[in-house]
Motif scaffolding. Structure first.
Motif, PDB file in Angstrom:
ATOM      1  N   GLY A   1       7.014   4.025   1.750  1.00 14.64           N
ATOM      2  CA  GLY A   1       7.252   2.987   2.743  1.00 14.64           C
ATOM      3  C   GLY A   1       8.263   1.949   2.299  1.00 14.64           C
TER       4      GLY A   1
ATOM      5  N   THR B   1       4.875   4.962   6.131  1.00  9.23           N
ATOM      6  CA  THR B   1       4.333   4.987   4.771  1.00  9.23           C
ATOM      7  C   THR B   1       4.014   6.392   4.279  1.00  9.23           C
ATOM      8  OG1 THR B   1       2.086   4.664   5.634  1.00  9.23           O
ATOM      9  CG2 THR B   1       3.336   2.692   5.049  1.00  9.23           C
ATOM     10  N   GLY B   2       3.931   7.343   5.176  1.00 12.97           N
ATOM     11  CA  GLY B   2       3.593   8.712   4.796  1.00 12.97           C
ATOM     12  C   GLY B   2       4.826   9.573   4.617  1.00 12.97           C
ATOM     13  N   ARG B   3       4.717  10.586   3.778  1.00 12.37           N
ATOM     14  CA  ARG B   3       5.852  11.473   3.532  1.00 12.37           C
ATOM     15  C   ARG B   3       6.285  12.186   4.802  1.00 12.37           C
ATOM     16  NH1 ARG B   3       4.630  16.972   0.737  1.00 12.37           N
ATOM     17  NH2 ARG B   3       3.855  17.191   2.878  1.00 12.37           N
TER      18      ARG B   3
ATOM     19  N   ARG C   1       0.823  -1.219   0.000  1.00  7.23           N
ATOM     20  CA  ARG C   1       0.000   0.000   0.000  1.00  7.23           C
ATOM     21  C   ARG C   1       0.853   1.264   0.000  1.00  7.23           C
ATOM     22  NH1 ARG C   1      -1.450   2.619   4.764  1.00  7.23           N
ATOM     23  NH2 ARG C   1      -0.506   1.845   6.685  1.00  7.23           N
ATOM     24  N   SER C   2       2.175   1.111   0.093  1.00  7.08           N
ATOM     25  CA  SER C   2       3.081   2.247   0.003  1.00  7.08           C
ATOM     26  C   SER C   2       4.331   1.824  -0.761  1.00  7.08           C
ATOM     27  CB  SER C   2       3.452   2.759   1.400  1.00  7.08           C
ATOM     28  OG  SER C   2       4.268   3.906   1.304  1.00  7.08           O
TER      29      SER C   2
END
Length: 468
Positions: free
Chosen positions: A207, A301-303, A202-203
């Motif tokens: 990620g 997974t997020g910036r 999902r990333s």
């Protein structure tokens, strides 16, 4: 528009040309450094100084026996989403009765405490340690609280632990890791096992770019570091410390072996043990089924979460490390320290490089419109550009090969474009790290600016090749 005897366009092209020469020279130094590491790795691999042994199938001693009691430290702050699966998996794959898992929780974090209690269900091998202050303070402070709890238990029982193992709340440990650390510490005071950042469907870009970085760093850089006899830094997870070495460090630091004011106390730990004369090792071993014995985990997974995490690493290793640890006189250690601390400079050079790509395109457009003539490329600049081009190609090849070795050829190919994601995050983290460092110089406190974890590999029915 005319500036002196030159037009604005001529000044623009001239400045762009000089900056290109400056950037090309510094990038060439970095490429030579990387090429030297590559050549060292290949040479040692061919001559047998670097190898990855396998455990023998059915060898019970390599899997289950321990030389003495072991303490596992897990500091937490708002980790209720992942601490449960971590403990359930750890207790399942490490059945040794000699193990005690110390989980540090803050008094104002009831959800994590509840998750620990629910997951362990009264297992006597888990010790929940409540910090007396509201959290978060710092990771090192929480680790110190766990160390003091261990000391109290040793006094009560009259038996000392033989080693202390560090892990994070989101880790999925390997069944053979504990005994491997135990055996390796017979001949060393600090041992680090590899870390595998699992690719995340999902990333696939943010990620999963950690997969590429750790595959190369823990498959090549730390392997060479160990083979050359350099000090081994700690990764904070999957590392074991001899109990007597940790006690000696605590005695030198006033009873607190982990530096509360440091953002990367785990990195410093291995280096401080080496500075005190202890031996550090980086151990790569595969199980009888071919899996790498390593700590597996999902990374942010997020910036924003990724930038925050790398800001902490860059601030603690490159900027604080300069102040706190100084520079080693041993040539190989000095080389490795220069590599560790080049992050902020690399971020500046990356900004300059990407900016110069835009400027070069503008210069070419001005030339095509016959507004300005481009200066001739000197032999020096030409040689530097060709060297950098070769170096970039080698970096892509190495990154792809080491990623493919652990995760398969598809991930290896994706690792090449993911390099640009890694660069962008490094640029953003470099700016934040510099600002944060300046604030600490002005007296700002060091706080546990941890990233959030929501997924755990043990919760998945299947994992990628590296997690099998």
């Amino acid at each position: 528009m005319v500036l002196g005897s030159f037009t604005f366009a001529e000044w623009f092209v001239l400045v762009q040309h000089e900056l290109l020469l400056f950037a090309a020279a510094f990038f060439a130094l970095g490429m030579i450094d990387e090429f030297a590491l590559d050549c060292t790795y290949v040479w040692m691999r061919l001559t047998g100084r670097i190898a990855t042994p396998r455990l023998k199938e059915g060898d019970p001693e390599a899997i289950t026996s321990l030389a003495g009691p072991a303490a596992v430290f897990i500091p937490t702050w708002r980790e209720e989403a992942v601490i449960g699966p971590t403990l359930v998996h750890m207790l399942d794959v490490w059945p040794q009765p000699e193990v005690t898992i110390y989980v540090g929780c803050y008094r104002n974090d009831p959800y994590t405490m509840a998750a620990v209690i629910a997951a362990t269900r009264g297992d006597p091998r888990v010790r929940l340690v409540i910090h007396g202050e509201d959290g978060p303070t710092s990771k090192a402070d929480c680790l110190n609280r766990l160390y003091w709890a261990l000391e109290e238990d040793e006094v009560r029982s009259g038996q000392k632990a033989s080693m202390v193992v560090l892990h994070d709340a989101e880790d999925m440990v390997d069944p053979a890791a504990l005994s491997l650390l135990d055996q390796a510490l017979w001949h060393a005071q600090f041992v680090q096992l590899p870390v595998l950042a699992l690719p995340q469907h999902r990333s696939p870009w943010i990620g999963s770019h950690y997969s590429d970085e750790f595959a190369e760093s823990h498959g090549k850089a730390l392997v060479v570091r160990d083979a050359l006899g350099a000090a081994i830094p700690g990764a904070g997870v999957g590392c074991g410390i001899a109990r007597n070495a940790l006690a000696a460090l605590a005695a030198r630091e006033g009873g607190s072996p982990f530096a509360r004011e440091s953002l990367t106390e785990d990195y410093e730990l291995g280096l401080k043990i080496a500075q005190a004369g202890g031996r550090g090792r980086f151990i790569r071993v595969r199980g009888c089924d071919g899996r790498l014995i390593a700590t597996r985990a999902f990374f942010p997974t997020g910036r924003d979460e990724s930038v925050r995490q790398k800001t902490r690493w860059m601030h603690g290793i490159a900027l604080q490390g300069w102040d706190r640890l100084g520079w080693d006189r041993k040539p190989v250690d000095l080389w490795m320290q220069l590599r560790d601390r080049r992050g902020p400079l690399a971020a500046i050079l990356l900004v300059l490089a990407y900016s110069l790509l835009v400027c070069a395109a503008i210069s070419m457009m001005l030339s095509e419109l016959h507004i300005v003539a481009l200066p001739a490329v000197s032999p020096l600049l030409s040689a530097l550009l060709w060297l950098n081009l070769f170096g970039v190609a080698m970096r892509f090849l190495m990154r792809a090969c080491f990623t493919a070795r652990e995760y398969g050829w598809r991930q290896g190919l994706i690792a090449i474009p993911r390099t640009f994601v890694s660069n962008i995050i490094a640029i953003m983290a470099g700016r934040r790290a510099l600002i944060a460092y300046i604030k600490t110089l002005r007296g700002a406190p060091v706080i546990w600016d941890k990233t959030e974890h929501w997924d755990h590999p043990a919760l998945l029915k299947t994992v990628d090749k590296a997690g099998a």
